[in-house]
Structure formats: C-alpha cells, structure tokens
Design an enzyme around this catalytic site. Structure first.
Site, mmCIF file in Angstrom:
data_model
loop_
_atom_site.group_PDB
_atom_site.id
_atom_site.type_symbol
_atom_site.label_atom_id
_atom_site.label_comp_id
_atom_site.label_asym_id
_atom_site.label_seq_id
_atom_site.Cartn_x
_atom_site.Cartn_y
_atom_site.Cartn_z
ATOM 1 N N THR A 13 0.848 -1.195 0.000
ATOM 2 C CA THR A 13 0.000 0.000 0.000
ATOM 3 C C THR A 13 0.881 1.241 0.000
ATOM 4 O O THR A 13 1.747 1.395 0.871
ATOM 5 C CB THR A 13 -0.898 0.017 1.254
ATOM 6 O OG1 THR A 13 -1.575 -1.230 1.309
ATOM 7 C CG2 THR A 13 -1.909 1.150 1.203
ATOM 8 N N VAL A 26 2.223 4.731 0.663
ATOM 9 C CA VAL A 26 2.070 5.722 1.732
ATOM 10 C C VAL A 26 2.183 7.106 1.098
ATOM 11 O O VAL A 26 3.058 7.333 0.264
ATOM 12 C CB VAL A 26 3.169 5.509 2.804
ATOM 13 C CG1 VAL A 26 3.125 6.610 3.854
ATOM 14 C CG2 VAL A 26 3.004 4.142 3.455
ATOM 15 N N PHE A 81 4.118 -1.803 3.179
ATOM 16 C CA PHE A 81 3.807 -0.381 3.052
ATOM 17 C C PHE A 81 4.905 0.267 2.215
ATOM 18 O O PHE A 81 6.090 0.150 2.544
ATOM 19 C CB PHE A 81 3.651 0.259 4.429
ATOM 20 C CG PHE A 81 2.407 -0.258 5.096
ATOM 21 C CD1 PHE A 81 1.171 0.298 4.793
ATOM 22 C CD2 PHE A 81 2.460 -1.346 5.941
ATOM 23 C CE1 PHE A 81 0.013 -0.218 5.342
ATOM 24 C CE2 PHE A 81 1.306 -1.869 6.503
ATOM 25 C CZ PHE A 81 0.074 -1.299 6.198
ATOM 26 N N LYS A 82 4.470 0.872 1.138
ATOM 27 C CA LYS A 82 5.412 1.380 0.141
ATOM 28 C C LYS A 82 5.794 2.817 0.481
ATOM 29 O O LYS A 82 4.953 3.718 0.492
ATOM 30 C CB LYS A 82 4.747 1.316 -1.229
ATOM 31 C CG LYS A 82 5.675 1.466 -2.385
ATOM 32 C CD LYS A 82 4.906 1.196 -3.668
ATOM 33 C CE LYS A 82 5.788 1.294 -4.882
ATOM 34 N NZ LYS A 82 4.994 1.125 -6.101
ATOM 35 N N ILE A 83 7.079 3.001 0.770
ATOM 36 C CA ILE A 83 7.574 4.282 1.303
ATOM 37 C C ILE A 83 8.710 4.776 0.401
ATOM 38 O O ILE A 83 9.583 3.992 0.016
ATOM 39 C CB ILE A 83 8.089 4.061 2.753
ATOM 40 C CG1 ILE A 83 6.943 3.553 3.640
ATOM 41 C CG2 ILE A 83 8.713 5.322 3.324
ATOM 42 C CD1 ILE A 83 7.395 3.043 4.989
#
Ligand SMILES: O=P(O)(O)OC[C@H]1O[C@H](O[C@H]2O[C@H](CO)[C@@H](O)[C@H](O)[C@H]2O)[C@H](O)[C@@H](O)[C@@H]1O
Length: 805
Positions: free
Chosen positions: A565, A567, A601-603
C-alpha cells in the site's frame, strides 16, 4: 408481496430518471414502449399516479396514458378526484385540479422569461417553464460556466423572496416557498382517492431524484409504505429499496437497502428459489449448513485461471439473461453490461461435474462494517481448501513454510451455526444466531479432495502460468515474476501474484465504468466516519485511506502474494508522519480482517522514509522502500531492514541517456555496464554478502535482455508484453542469453565493496553520496505520486457527497 398481503397497493411514479432514462435533452427523455405497457398494466390493477417535476401537460404528453393520475410541477398541479373542476385542454375534457401555488403562476412566468434572457449567452443552458416552477438545466453547460448559471439563479432569487431554490439532477429549480412537495402530493392523492387507511393500503413510490426524497420520507416516517430509489450509486436516502436504473425490471426485482449504509443488499429469495429447483437432484438448498466456504478470492482464481475450471460447469438461469448457461466460460463471457461481476456471482448456480460436489451455494454481498464471523478460505482444512497458485508469490517466505498451506484441520469452524434469514428494519437479512452478520461476498460449497491444482514450473516461486519449455519458465526458475498491471480485470493471461494499491490505481478504478474494485471505492466514499469530518482536508484524506485499504483488502483476496500500500508521498520527508499514516492504514486493514503479514507499506527512499522503515520494521511491520536510484539509498534501506527494496532499472538508463555527471552512473557506463542493471547487481550482492533480510525487486524492466541480465533477483516486475514474448519463445540450448543465473549468493560472496560503501549510512552520508541521477529521479518520482494523490482527493472531493446526477 408479504407486506402487501390483505392490502391494496397504490403506485406512485416519478418520470425522469425513473420511467425514462436521463438524457441530455429534456425534450427527448422518452419512455420506452415496454415501460409504457408495464405502467399501463400496473394501472389495470392498482391506482397509479405520476408525480413529476415537469409541468403536468408535458409529462402527460410524454406518457400518454389516460388511466393514470398526474401531478406536475413537483406536486403543485394535481389532476385527480375531489379537486376543483376545470377544463383540461390536452385531454379536452373536464378535469379536477388541485393547484396550491396558483397565485404564483404569473410570477413563475416572469422569472422564466428573465432567466431565458439572462442565460442566453451561456452555451448549453436551457430554461423550462413548468407552470408552477421553472428549471434551469446545466447538464450541457461547460463545467467552468456552472458558476455563471448559479449566479443567474441567485440573482433572480434576490428579487423574488417568495421563491426558493431546489436542486435536481444537473438542474436548478425555482419554486414557490409554499410548504408543498412530492410527499404532500402523495398524501393528498391518497386522501382524495380515498385510499388513506394505513391498514388497508400499501403505497409504493419509485423515484430517482432529491425531490423524490420528500415522498420517501413521508412513506417512511408515516409508516405507510415503501420508497424505491432508482440510483446506480449509493446515496443517502429515505427509500427502503433500490433499482439501479430505469432499465431494471420494475415490478419484478427491487433490492432491499441496508438501512444504515444505504447500499443494495441483494434479495436472495429469487436466487434461492432457483437453487431450490435443483435441490431434489443435487442436494443444494438453504437448509444445508455451510460446510465449506469459497470467497471472492477463490472465485476470482477461477475467473483468471481457465485450467482451474476445465472441469466445472455452471448453471445460471436468471431471467434477466434470458438464457440458460451450461458452461462457465460462456457465463463469464456474457456481455450483459447491466450485470457486474458480483451480480453475476449472485446469480450463479455452480454444479458438480467431475470435481466439485456442492452442498450449498449461499451468496450474499452484505457490505456491513461488522467483523465477519464467517471463516475465510484460509480457515478451510487442507483437504477442502482450494489450493492457491504455485508457491505463493512474493508474499510468503518459502524457506520457512515451503508449501505455505497451514494445517488447520483441527480448528473448529469459527461459525458453526447455520445462518438464517431474518426480517430486520424491513429488509431481509442473513444473520447467524448470535446476531452477527457476514460481510463478504461468500459462496459456500464443498470441495473434493481432487480439486485440480495448477503447478508453477519446476522450482519456480512464481505463480503465473509460464508455459512449458518457454523462456519465461526458465527465468521463473530463479526469480519471481510479478506481472506489471494496474487493473486486474483484463488480466486473463497473467493472473496477478502480488499487488500494489496506490493513488494511480484508485484513479484507474474511478476512470473505468465497471471494475471489481469500484465497490471498494464507493464504500469508502460512503464511509460514515469520514463523512462526519467537517474539515474537508481531513475528510478527503480519510476517504483516500479508506479507499486504499478497501481496494487493498479486495486485492488481498485476489492475489496470493502481499499487497503493498502506497504511503502518501507528501509525507516523504516526515518520518513520524509516515509512521502515523502506516499505523492508520494498518488499523483500517485490521478492521477488515487483513493481517499484517499480507501487507507491505510502500515508502519513498528519502532518509526520512528509510528511517520510518527502520522503525516500522522494528515493530514487525513490513515495508517496501521504493524510488531507490543509488547504491547509497539501497544500502541504507538494507541496513534499515526494509522487507522489499525496489530499483527502477529503465529509469536510471533513461536518465543516463540524456545526462552525465553522476559518478555512479558514469562508473557503470565506463565499465560497459547498464547503470540500472549495475545497481540491481550491486545491491543484490550487498544484501546477500552481508546477510540483510531485504528482498530485491527490479522494476521498470523494459525488455527481455533486462530480465536475462538480472535473473536471480528476488522479484522482477515485468510488462505484460515482455512476459508474453518470453512465454512464446521456446528455450534453445546455446541461446545468446543462456539462462544462467546472473545474481546468486555465490557470486555475491565474491563481490568486493569499498570501505566507503560499507559505511553505516546516516542522513549526512546518504545526502552526500546520492548523485544527481538519484536526486532528480527521486524528486520526479515523488512529484508523480504527490500529483496522483492530489488528483485522487480532487476527484473524491468532486464525487462526494455522491452526485445527484
Ligand atoms: O420529477 P421528475 O419527473 O423526475 O422531473 C425532474 C426533472 O426532470 C427533467 O430533467 C431531468 O431529466 C432530463 C432528461 O433526462 C435531464 O436532461 C436533466 O438533466 C434532468 O434534470 C426535467 O427536464 C426537469 O424540468 C424536471 O424538473
């Protein structure tokens, strides 16, 4: 029919958007012949009245049925019994009229003429005179000119304080301030037709517009009868039921609305009665306990993997399809656009041929927020659970759990009770005996032991169909191939193995008329927690979070791998902001039952992003660091313990084509290497030589040669075209790109790093080691994400509250 038992039914119908479809030109809003004959037929049995915003004459012209009662001008012009006698020119006979706003006749006419004059320069504007009210249409006006329309109308209202404004479907309506509306008109007609006794008469009102809400409200609050809203989207409404659009088979099926969420809850009686027809031969019925469940995920697998359904037959005999379907593919290919995928599921009757023994089909699409108590497919025991594809994509650690099919056969089912139907809030609902309700689309069935399994090619960790003896098969032996796609709907050839949910995906979903994810977005926009927020910025951010998570939740059912997902990139330089956002998203995922191990979580790989990843990983939250364009970022990400590090091979190459002056890029070019491939290779070697846990993902892979050069990297995101070409190419020994594993732990062990490269990276060293390529590409990537996040919010801002169009 149950509610109408021993009662007389009275039917009230709105015209535009209810009996006729909404069209650009109000004069061309014609009702179909079949609709006309349906209304005529209904009027044979029940007193039937039309309650329209149009003038009574106009609506009579359009319908042309003399057996109906007509109320025009939003009920301010009623022709019915017990009204004042007058001559009706249209029908050329004496009629009885009730016109509570008679004194406004000349005022409305004046206003109409002024508005025609004042709007004549606005292209597309149209003003209609409805005798007791006047309408200004802006459906065909450029959006930039809508304020001009609004201004004209407001100016008029300033001069006529006894008139007020109401808003219909792309129309502003000016009408007298008198306390009269469609609800009052229904009440008046019930009285004047002498069918006013609650105990004897059941009024039903079908309408699509805000003005119809007055009628829905009257019926609901007075506990008289039922409003049916015609709307393709969820809306705040006082109606009890809904129909999607005027083409839906009126008087046959209306779908109960969830009283809280105002969403459609399919009426299963019809589906179940069809199932019951087959019961004698197949033991399918609503009394059979749901022994085994199949979720939307499992079902989607059947959709995407043709081989899985080679032994399946489907029967569907929904009257709307006017067709008996005996074959699954035929059923899937039905082009009936009125049915969404979910609706098709609802109407589906699965039937055992060789492998499936179905005990019960139980379909429901209840969208409640309650925790589901139905077992997920992962709760099924090993014998009965449909095997997932291959070795489970990049979501699972194959070494720790090679088959990744936990034995849970000893666990008791979470919900052993039989569900039962209950009348609640005037709607039929499925619930368990403890009152809980299921929240997913679920199909209950029993699977045989021999459910066919598709195996990925030898030793591969990929779950896509690689094609036997193909180059794709060879590559898949060493790297997991993740097909690069945005929307999975058209993803027949390479079913998704893992997925990313991002602003760009949300834009894609909103831009397409019907994807299986649309509902997830609609649900987010109907979320009561978000709707409550007064601050529009917070509300939009709440909608975005919900939409990401709802779509992510659907994807988690669809793909065997992890769902990453995105961010919000606006937080890229705010470590604590990122952490807060991830916690918020995790909480939402938890609410819909998606466990953290299914999530990434894609940062962005700014220093602050890398720091956030380090802290999140220390809490056990899996992170996916993206926009890595330099070795310094990659090494810092590995040191932070990021679960996945993503490098964009092609973007670095593109930069190098048009720029120079980046020491890392220049050094690779000097060695005769592609700078993108070189970065992947070096990062892989660093991770493996120094035992970091990160998995490396290569993205922006442009061609086959790119893939061959990094065979062995953990994940390769590859475009469908490249995959297709690899699948179609047979491997030949001695091929130019013989399928040697290019990246391997053995090669990594031999790789030498300089002392500087082995530093413990911090903010300063990272900043000074990032060359212009990384700095520019990171900034460009962030701009793109920020832009998309803004576009999503803008779009949500426009479509919330749900438009009355
Ligand atoms: O109460 P109704 O019978 O639903 O009438 C409401 C309005 O309907 C018409 O406008 C709407 O339908 C048009 C034709 O499809 C469409 O072009 C327009 O945008 C809609 O608002 C009618 O023209 C209005 O005057 C009525 O008030």
């Amino acid at each position: 029919m149950k509610k109408a038992k021993n009662k007389r039914i009275a039917i009230f119908l709105d015209y535009d958007g209810t009996l006729s479809p909404i069209v650009d030109d109000p004069d061309r809003a014609l009702m179909s012949d079949s609709m006309r004959s349906a209304v005529k037929n209904v009027a044979k049995y029940f007193p039937t009245a039309i309650i329209s915003g149009r003038s009574r004459d106009k609506v009579f012209d359009l319908i042309g049925l003399t057996e109906l009662y007509y109320a025009g001008s939003h009920g301010m012009d009623i022709m019915g019994p017990n009204c004042v006698k007058s001559i009706d020119n249209k029908q050329d006979k004496e009629v009885k009229l009730f016109q509570p706003a008679k004194e406004f006749l000349s005022m409305i006419d004046e206003v109409f003429r002024t508005l025609v004059e004042n709007t004549k320069a606005i292209e597309g504007a149209k003003v209609e005179n409805h005798k007791f009210c006047t309408s200004v249409h802006y459906r065909n006006v450029e959006e930039t000119n809508w304020p001009l329309i609004a201004q004209c109308v407001h100016d008029i209202l300033k001069d006529y304080p006894r008139l007020r404004l109401t808003h219909g479907r792309k129309v502003l309506e000016i009408r007298p301030v008198i306390d009269w509306n469609k609800g009052k008109a229904v009440e008046f007609l019930l009285e004047s037709l002498d069918i006013n006794n609650k105990d004897d008469v059941l009024p039903i009102y079908i309408g699509d517009d805000r003005t119809d809400e007055d009628a829905f409200k009257f019926l609901r609050e007075e506990n008289r009868g039922y409003g049916i809203l015609v709307s393709p989207v969820p809306k705040e409404t006082k109606a009890f039921y809904s129909l999607k659009d005027p083409s839906e088979a009126y008087f046959n099926t209306a779908i109960p609305l969830d009283p809280v969420l105002r969403r459609r809850i399919p009426d299963f009686r019809q589906a179940l009665s069809r199932i019951r027809e087959q019961r004698s031969t197949e033991n399918i019925g609503q009394d059979t306990p749901p022994e085994y469940l199949m979720t939307l995920y499992d079902f989607t697998i059947l959709k995407f993997i043709p081989e899985r359904r080679s032994n399946l037959t489907v029967r569907s005999s929904f009257h709307g399809l006017r067709k008996r379907i005996d074959n699954f593919d035929e059923w899937l290919n039905l082009t009936d656009e009125t049915l969404s995928w979910n609706e098709k599921l609802l109407l589906l009757g699965l039937h055992k041929e060789k492998f499936l023994k179905i005990n019960l089909i139980l379909l429901f699409a209840n969208q409640g927020n309650e925790q589901t108590n139905m077992p997920e497919s992962s709760d099924m025991n090993e014998e009965t659970r449909p095997p997932r594809l291959g070795n489970h994509g990049f979501s699972h650690d194959n070494e720790r759990n090679p088959r990744n099919q936990p034995r849970i056969s000893d666990l008791p089912p979470r919900h052993p009770q039989r569900p039962s139907w209950a009348d609640r809030d005037n709607g039929r609902r499925l619930s368990f005996s403890d009152g809980s309700r299921p929240s997913n689309l679920v199909i209950c069935y029993k699977l045989p032991k021999q459910f066919p399994v598709i195996r990925a090619s030898s030793g591969s960790s990929s779950s896509i169909d690689t094609g036997s003896g193909s180059e794709l098969e060879a590559i898949s032996t060493f790297s997991e191939i993740v097909p690069d796609t945005v929307i999975f709907d058209d993803f027949e050839k390479f079913p998704p193995t893992a997925a990313t949910v991002s602003s760009s995906l949300l834009l894609g979903i909103c831009g397409l008329p019907d994807t299986i994810f649309r509902n997830a977005v609609d649900m987010a926009l109907a979320d009561s927690e978000c709707c409550k927020l007064e601050n529009s910025e917070l509300r939009l951010s709440c909608f975005s979070n919900k939409a990401l998570v709802n779509v992510g939740g659907d994807l988690a059912k669809l793909v065997p791998g992890r769902v990453s997902t995105e961010v919000d990139a606006r937080l890229a330089y705010d470590t604590h902001g990122i952490i807060r956002k991830v916690h918020d998203l995790l909480k939402l995922y938890n609410e819909i039952g998606v466990p953290p191990e299914r999530l990434l979580f894609k940062i962005p790989s700014t220093w602050q992003g890398i720091e956030a990843a380090r802290l999140l990983e220390s809490e056990g939250i899996q992170t996916h660091l993206t926009f890595v364009y330099s070795f310094a970022q990659a090494a810092a990400a590995a040191q932070a313990g990021a679960s996945v590090i993503q490098i964009f091979v092609g973007r670095i190459r593109d930069w190098a084509r048009n720029h120079s002056g980046d020491p890392e890029v220049d050094a690779a070019l000097k060695r005769g290497e592609d700078p993108g491939i070189a970065l992947v290779t070096k990062t892989y070697n660093y991770i493996h030589k120094y035992g970091h846990k990160s998995k490396l993902m290569a993205a922006a892979v442009r061609n086959k040669q790119d893939l061959f050069s990094i065979v062995g990297v953990d994940y390769i995101i590859a475009p469908l075209k490249v995959l297709q070409s690899l699948k179609e190419s047979a491997t030949t020994p001695g091929d130019k790109y013989s399928f040697v594993r290019r990246l391997s732990p053995e090669n990594a062990a031999r790789y030498s790093f300089s002392k500087e490269e082995l530093t413990k990276w911090d903010q300063l060293s990272l900043a000074s080691a990032m060359g212009p390529a990384a700095v520019e590409l990171l900034a460009r990537g962030l701009d793109g994400y920020v832009n998309q996040a803004r576009r999503v919010e803008e779009l949500f801002g426009k479509i919330w509250p749900p438009p009355n169009v």
